[in-house]
Design an enzyme around this catalytic site. Structure first.
Site, PDB file in Angstrom:
ATOM      1  N   HIS A   1      44.196  48.426  48.736  1.00 40.18           N
ATOM      2  CA  HIS A   1      43.909  47.318  48.039  1.00 40.18           C
ATOM      3  C   HIS A   1      43.668  46.516  48.657  1.00 40.18           C
ATOM      4  O   HIS A   1      42.831  46.210  49.442  1.00 40.18           O
ATOM      5  CB  HIS A   1      45.688  46.319  47.577  1.00 40.18           C
ATOM      6  CG  HIS A   1      45.770  47.421  46.991  1.00 40.18           C
ATOM      7  ND1 HIS A   1      47.235  47.056  46.165  1.00 40.18           N
ATOM      8  CD2 HIS A   1      46.230  48.476  45.494  1.00 40.18           C
ATOM      9  CE1 HIS A   1      48.237  48.040  45.403  1.00 40.18           C
ATOM     10  NE2 HIS A   1      47.069  48.484  44.789  1.00 40.18           N
TER      11      HIS A   1
ATOM     12  N   ASP B   1      41.643  43.041  48.143  1.00 35.17           N
ATOM     13  CA  ASP B   1      42.303  41.871  49.235  1.00 35.17           C
ATOM     14  C   ASP B   1      42.931  42.111  50.733  1.00 35.17           C
ATOM     15  O   ASP B   1      42.612  41.561  51.404  1.00 35.17           O
ATOM     16  CB  ASP B   1      43.516  41.367  48.381  1.00 35.17           C
ATOM     17  CG  ASP B   1      44.678  42.199  47.682  1.00 35.17           C
ATOM     18  OD1 ASP B   1      44.518  42.882  47.916  1.00 35.17           O
ATOM     19  OD2 ASP B   1      45.389  41.224  47.687  1.00 35.17           O
ATOM     20  N   HIS B   2      42.794  43.754  50.611  1.00 35.72           N
ATOM     21  CA  HIS B   2      43.314  43.787  52.457  1.00 35.72           C
ATOM     22  C   HIS B   2      42.199  45.134  53.422  1.00 35.72           C
ATOM     23  O   HIS B   2      43.011  44.585  54.249  1.00 35.72           O
ATOM     24  CB  HIS B   2      44.662  44.462  52.441  1.00 35.72           C
ATOM     25  CG  HIS B   2      45.869  43.679  51.926  1.00 35.72           C
ATOM     26  ND1 HIS B   2      46.411  43.397  52.711  1.00 35.72           N
ATOM     27  CD2 HIS B   2      46.400  43.296  50.704  1.00 35.72           C
ATOM     28  CE1 HIS B   2      47.563  42.609  51.227  1.00 35.72           C
ATOM     29  NE2 HIS B   2      47.146  42.610  50.398  1.00 35.72           N
TER      30      HIS B   2
ATOM     31  N   HIS C   1      55.303  49.128  47.604  1.00 34.58           N
ATOM     32  CA  HIS C   1      54.210  48.972  47.237  1.00 34.58           C
ATOM     33  C   HIS C   1      53.506  49.663  46.025  1.00 34.58           C
ATOM     34  O   HIS C   1      54.138  50.963  45.900  1.00 34.58           O
ATOM     35  CB  HIS C   1      53.311  47.734  48.176  1.00 34.58           C
ATOM     36  CG  HIS C   1      52.862  46.941  47.204  1.00 34.58           C
ATOM     37  ND1 HIS C   1      53.225  46.415  46.216  1.00 34.58           N
ATOM     38  CD2 HIS C   1      51.092  47.351  47.277  1.00 34.58           C
ATOM     39  CE1 HIS C   1      51.740  45.478  45.448  1.00 34.58           C
ATOM     40  NE2 HIS C   1      50.995  45.806  46.177  1.00 34.58           N
TER      41      HIS C   1
ATOM     42  N   ASP D   1      51.878  44.320  51.264  1.00 34.92           N
ATOM     43  CA  ASP D   1      52.582  43.696  50.596  1.00 34.92           C
ATOM     44  C   ASP D   1      53.799  44.341  50.315  1.00 34.92           C
ATOM     45  O   ASP D   1      53.856  45.295  50.562  1.00 34.92           O
ATOM     46  CB  ASP D   1      51.670  43.903  48.866  1.00 34.92           C
ATOM     47  CG  ASP D   1      50.850  42.903  49.433  1.00 34.92           C
ATOM     48  OD1 ASP D   1      50.138  42.104  50.306  1.00 34.92           O
ATOM     49  OD2 ASP D   1      49.097  43.168  48.559  1.00 34.92           O
TER      50      ASP D   1
ATOM     51  N   HIS E   1      50.048  34.493  51.049  1.00 35.32           N
ATOM     52  CA  HIS E   1      49.907  35.587  50.001  1.00 35.32           C
ATOM     53  C   HIS E   1      50.050  35.071  48.624  1.00 35.32           C
ATOM     54  O   HIS E   1      50.475  36.258  47.548  1.00 35.32           O
ATOM     55  CB  HIS E   1      50.466  36.941  50.382  1.00 35.32           C
ATOM     56  CG  HIS E   1      49.848  38.303  49.456  1.00 35.32           C
ATOM     57  ND1 HIS E   1      50.196  38.353  47.646  1.00 35.32           N
ATOM     58  CD2 HIS E   1      48.645  38.838  49.470  1.00 35.32           C
ATOM     59  CE1 HIS E   1      49.616  39.294  47.325  1.00 35.32           C
ATOM     60  NE2 HIS E   1      48.798  40.215  48.617  1.00 35.32           N
TER      61      HIS E   1
HETATM   62 ZN   LIG Z   1      47.607  41.810  48.332  1.00 31.91          ZN
END
Ligand SMILES: [Zn+2]
Length: 309
Positions: free
Chosen positions: A64, A66-67, A140, A210, A268
């Site tokens: 994802h 944001d990672h 996730h 996550d 997070h």
């Molecule tokens: Zn994330």
């Protein structure tokens, strides 16, 4: 030897002016391990005085943005800095597909990118003489792994005075360092505890982000010194956490309590919460040693000897 975690980014999907997306840096002795690489990670490394060139191992939890959005910029900078030595990336299988695109669009890098994914046959995704890293499958929306970094046992330190006192030769010292007992020339049995200082505690850091709330995770990280567990939502938004396969702060705290970790770090955080103190409060009701992380925070685990009974 240091065992030190720097929080480079503590936000969730949306960055803010204070919180960058997820990235952590673990310094274990002389080795730097980058864990996730959200947008702006290289700027954060510079800001906190950490040298990009010293990173040889990057662990990615999942694909994802944001990672991982910070990876491309970081790779480009390393190339411009003239890096020649390989860079090792660990993560889900799709990571190597993504990285294969880099050269296609942005030209070849002057160093090798070695991608590795967890396999059923290997206990550790990474192992050196000092540390092991275990990949832990998380729940996730895409294939996601948490990582457990754990120091290996060090050789025992022999008590100097005892070497002469009981007549240890060079070969005996090697055996005693491994934990063996000793029998003197006169046949006297000397237990290892009398010959060595107590062993050092093996320090560990667990990174779980996550993930949906999954009590089974607690077994995988029992007794960790530091646990980072995502805490995207407050308890009032538990439904959203369930729908999006994220966790609430209270759920993160439940995992920490079940696992008997020493300290819980939560982050997070969703940007919907202007003040994250509420999330920390909710976690502390369940697990007191909880800290809400901020970019730039440093958490150090001191080296301690274990107590002998
Ligand atoms: Zn994330």
């Amino acid at each position: 030897m240091s065992f030190e975690l720097t929080i480079l980014g503590s936000s969730s999907a949306l960055p803010t002016s204070n919180r960058f997306p997820t990235a952590h840096l673990l310094k274990a002795g002389e080795r730097f391990f980058l864990i996730d690489c959200g947008e702006g990670t290289q700027m954060r490394l510079k800001k906190y005085g950490l040298n990009l060139a010293r990173i040889h191992h990057i662990f990615i939890s999942h694909l994802h943005g944001d990672h991982v959005f910070g990876l491309f910029g970081l790779l480009s900078s390393l190339g411009m800095m003239g890096r020649k030595v390989p860079l090792h990336l660990y993560g889900p299988p799709a990571l190597s597909d993504l990285m294969a695109q880099y050269g296609h669009f942005f030209g070849p890098l002057p160093f090798e990118l070695a991608c590795k994914s967890p396999t059923a046959s290997e206990a550790f995704i990474y192992e050196s003489d000092k540390i092991t890293v275990t990949a832990i499958p998380l729940k996730h929306r895409t294939r996601t792994y948490g990582y457990l970094f754990r120091e290996k046992a060090r050789p025992l330190n022999v008590i100097k005075e005892q070497i002469e006192a009981v007549g240890l030769g060079m070969a005996d010292v090697v055996k005693v360092k491994r934990g063996e007992d000793f029998i003197t020339e006169d046949g006297e049995f000397i237990p290892n505890e009398r010959l060595t200082h107590p062993p050092y505690h093996r320090r560990s850091y667990a990174y779980l982000s996550d993930t949906a709330f999954d009590p089974a995770l607690a077994d995988r990280i029992q007794g960790a010194d530091l646990l980072f567990h995502e805490a995207t939502f407050a308890e009032k938004d538990k439904k959203l956490a369930t729908q999006t396969l994220h966790s609430t702060a209270a759920q993160a705290a439940s995992i920490a309590r079940m696992a008997g970790v020493k300290k819980l770090l939560i982050g997070h955080f969703s940007t919907r919460y202007k003040d994250t103190a509420q999330l920390v409060e909710e976690a502390r009701e369940i697990f007191t040693p909880t800290v809400g992380v901020n970019d730039g925070d440093l958490y150090s685990v001191p080296l301690k000897r274990l107590k002998r009974e």
